[in-house]
Design an enzyme around this catalytic site. Structure first.
Site, mmCIF file in Angstrom:
data_model
loop_
_atom_site.group_PDB
_atom_site.id
_atom_site.type_symbol
_atom_site.label_atom_id
_atom_site.label_comp_id
_atom_site.label_asym_id
_atom_site.label_seq_id
_atom_site.Cartn_x
_atom_site.Cartn_y
_atom_site.Cartn_z
ATOM 1 N N GLU A 16 0.795 -1.236 0.000
ATOM 2 C CA GLU A 16 0.000 0.000 0.000
ATOM 3 C C GLU A 16 0.824 1.282 0.000
ATOM 4 O O GLU A 16 0.799 2.056 0.970
ATOM 5 C CB GLU A 16 -0.949 0.001 1.209
ATOM 6 C CG GLU A 16 -1.882 -1.185 1.251
ATOM 7 C CD GLU A 16 -2.974 -1.072 2.319
ATOM 8 O OE1 GLU A 16 -2.944 -0.119 3.109
ATOM 9 O OE2 GLU A 16 -3.871 -1.939 2.337
ATOM 10 N N GLU B 294 -5.241 -8.721 1.120
ATOM 11 C CA GLU B 294 -5.842 -8.361 2.412
ATOM 12 C C GLU B 294 -7.335 -8.135 2.220
ATOM 13 O O GLU B 294 -7.751 -7.458 1.280
ATOM 14 C CB GLU B 294 -5.277 -7.044 2.980
ATOM 15 C CG GLU B 294 -3.918 -7.137 3.583
ATOM 16 C CD GLU B 294 -3.426 -5.815 4.159
ATOM 17 O OE1 GLU B 294 -4.258 -4.968 4.559
ATOM 18 O OE2 GLU B 294 -2.204 -5.643 4.189
HETATM 19 C C1 FCB Z 1 -4.341 -2.079 5.655
HETATM 20 C C2 FCB Z 1 -2.935 -2.354 6.151
HETATM 21 C C3 FCB Z 1 -2.861 -3.339 7.281
HETATM 22 C C4 FCB Z 1 -3.999 -3.137 8.262
HETATM 23 C C5 FCB Z 1 -5.321 -3.117 7.560
HETATM 24 C C6 FCB Z 1 -6.508 -2.987 8.459
HETATM 25 O O1 FCB Z 1 -4.393 -0.813 5.105
HETATM 26 O O2 FCB Z 1 -2.137 -2.817 5.089
HETATM 27 O O3 FCB Z 1 -1.605 -3.232 7.876
HETATM 28 O O4 FCB Z 1 -3.784 -1.981 8.974
HETATM 29 O O5 FCB Z 1 -5.335 -2.063 6.623
#
Ligand code: FCB
Length: 449
Positions: A166, A354
């Site tokens: 990110e 994620e």
């Molecule tokens: C993302 C991050 C991770 C965590 C989630 C909830 O943006 O990559 O580390 O904080 O959100």
């Protein structure tokens, strides 16, 4: 009831990151990171909390890998802490730092869990921040050297390499909004940081290819969010295009089309300095083998005060469900992203690196945690990912954020995203109901809905 089966070999994983779970901030020669510094500065995090202890994964990793195996995970996404390996950012490497990841990877192999290694999940060595951090172009070169060292010296195979997690968040939450390390508030600096992050990514991919030592796929994980206008008005429609340009295309375009999006260059240039170099553009667009997508929610925007507003005014549509982060539960978004990326940016393999939700979990006296809302969330998103796959989208794996509750950045330990509940007083781990649900999903390689 219908069965949504996933293909053989699909990766079923869970993700964490170094600073959020490891603890042991100075063990075995680790250097200070910008997150150590930021979280220790009063006023930056909820309750003044920091990652000094977190889940003590550095000490308890064997136990944690055992739990992953019990759940049937066939993959684990973790991040490597740069300041464990180069305590001062560059210069002399600290072998002991690398040993931890070598041991972790070995333990994963022992349990037939495929390691997915992210090289940068926001914990820049503070020594490099002292020289300007990501706003300084040299940091991209230091990142390249660090990456080269890990590629060369981690002598056990990983399944996938991810350069950055990110970069949007690192650049803009860290340098423009100041809510993440290093806590700066300057948009020009943020644009420069975004550029140097991308450059570091491109350099590392190039180095990886040129060394020819490894053939494991390499890619990047971007936070992508579908953006929708709050109404059909032309102002809201135009706003949604700008917000999407800022949130999504500012990273997708340089990686896949070798240039920042024209409309956004034009817009940003009215008030800011937009980094530009043909040579850098070519490096940033160095071909990758897959794209990792991190997705949690969508953004609905109303037009901001002027046609130059690139963020807009986010609105929360009524009668929708929101997680404890205040993020709308919007499973269709994952279908929208997967199909869009596939059609707009090319047919490369995709991973959901994620996806997950924070809810106020309660540990009951009998040691169970009834997190049915998390189960519903994950099931909804997975079903939409499955729908995209029925249209030929090459999704190859899915990682729940997170394996276990952990340090949620400026929110400290107040937000719980885990499949596994952590009692931070005792470091006891408890399986939430969602962990058992996920074990069943993996066991039958699909959903029953
Ligand atoms: C993302 C991050 C991770 C965590 C989630 C909830 O943006 O990559 O580390 O904080 O959100």
């Amino acid at each position: 009831m219908s069965k949504l089966l996933f293909p053989e070999g699909f990766l079923w994983g869970a993700a964490t990151s170094a600073y959020q779970v490891e603890g042991s901030p100075s063990a075995d020669g680790k250097g200070e990171s910008i997150w150590d510094r930021f979280a220790h500065t009063p006023g930056n995090t909820w309750n003044g909390e920091n990652g000094d202890t977190a889940c003590e994964h550095y000490r308890l990793y064997r136990e944690d890998v055992g739990r992953m195996a019990d759940l049937g995970l066939n993959s684990y996404r973790f991040s490597v802490s740069w300041p464990r390996i180069f305590p001062a950012g560059g210069g002399k490497a600290n072998r002991k730092g690398l040993d931890f990841y070598r041991n972790l990877v070995e333990e994963l192999h022992r349990h037939r869990i495929r390691p997915v290694a992210t090289l940068y999940h926001w914990d820049l060595p503070q020594a490099l921040q002292d020289r300007g951090g990501w706003a300084n172009r040299d940091t991209a070169e230091y990142f390249n050297q660090y990456a080269a060292f890990v590629f060369e010296n981690l002598d056990l195979p990983v399944h996938l390499w991810i350069t950055l997690n990110e970069p949007w968040v690192s650049a803009f939450l860290g340098h423009a909004l100041g809510v993440h390390a290093p806590g700066l508030n300057d948009f020009n600096t943020a644009l420069q940081a975004a550029h140097n992050l991308l450059l570091g990514h491109g350099l590392a991919v190039k180095t990886y290819r040129e060394s020819g030592r490894k053939s494991e796929p390499i890619g990047i994980a971007l936070n992508l969010t579908p953006v929708e206008p709050a109404s059909d008005s032309s102002a809201d429609l135009a706003q949604a295009v700008r917000t999407d340009g800022f949130m999504n295309r500012w990273f997708l375009d340089p990686i896949f089309r070798s240039s920042y999006p024209r409309d956004m260059i034009e817009l940003f240039s009215r008030s800011f300095q937009v980094p530009h170099s043909e040579d850098d553009a070519a490096v940033i667009a160095e071909p990758i083998d897959f794209l990792g997508i991190n997705n949690y929610t969508r953004i609905v925007v109303r037009a901001g005060s002027s046609g130059e507003d690139f963020m807009g005014s986010p609105v929360n549509p009524p009668e929708k469900e929101y997680t404890e982060m205040g993020w709308e539960v919007y499973p269709r978004g994952i279908y929208e992203l997967l199909t869009r990326v596939h059609h707009d940016y090319g047919a490369l393999p995709l991973y959901i690196t994620e996806n997950g939700a924070a809810f106020p979990d309660r540990l009951k006296k009998d040691g169970t945690i009834d997190d049915s809302r998390r189960i519903a969330y994950l099931e909804g998103y997975l079903a939409e990912a499955w729908n995209a796959m029925q249209e030929g989208i090459p999704l190859q794996g899915y990682f729940v954020w997170s394996l276990m509750d952990n340090f949620e950045w400026s929110f400290g330990y107040s937000k719980r995203f885990g499949l596994i509940y952590i009692d931070y007083q005792t470091q006891e781990r408890y399986l939430k109901n969602s962990a058992c649900w996920y074990r069943d999903v993996i066991g039958r390689n699909g959903l029953e809905v």
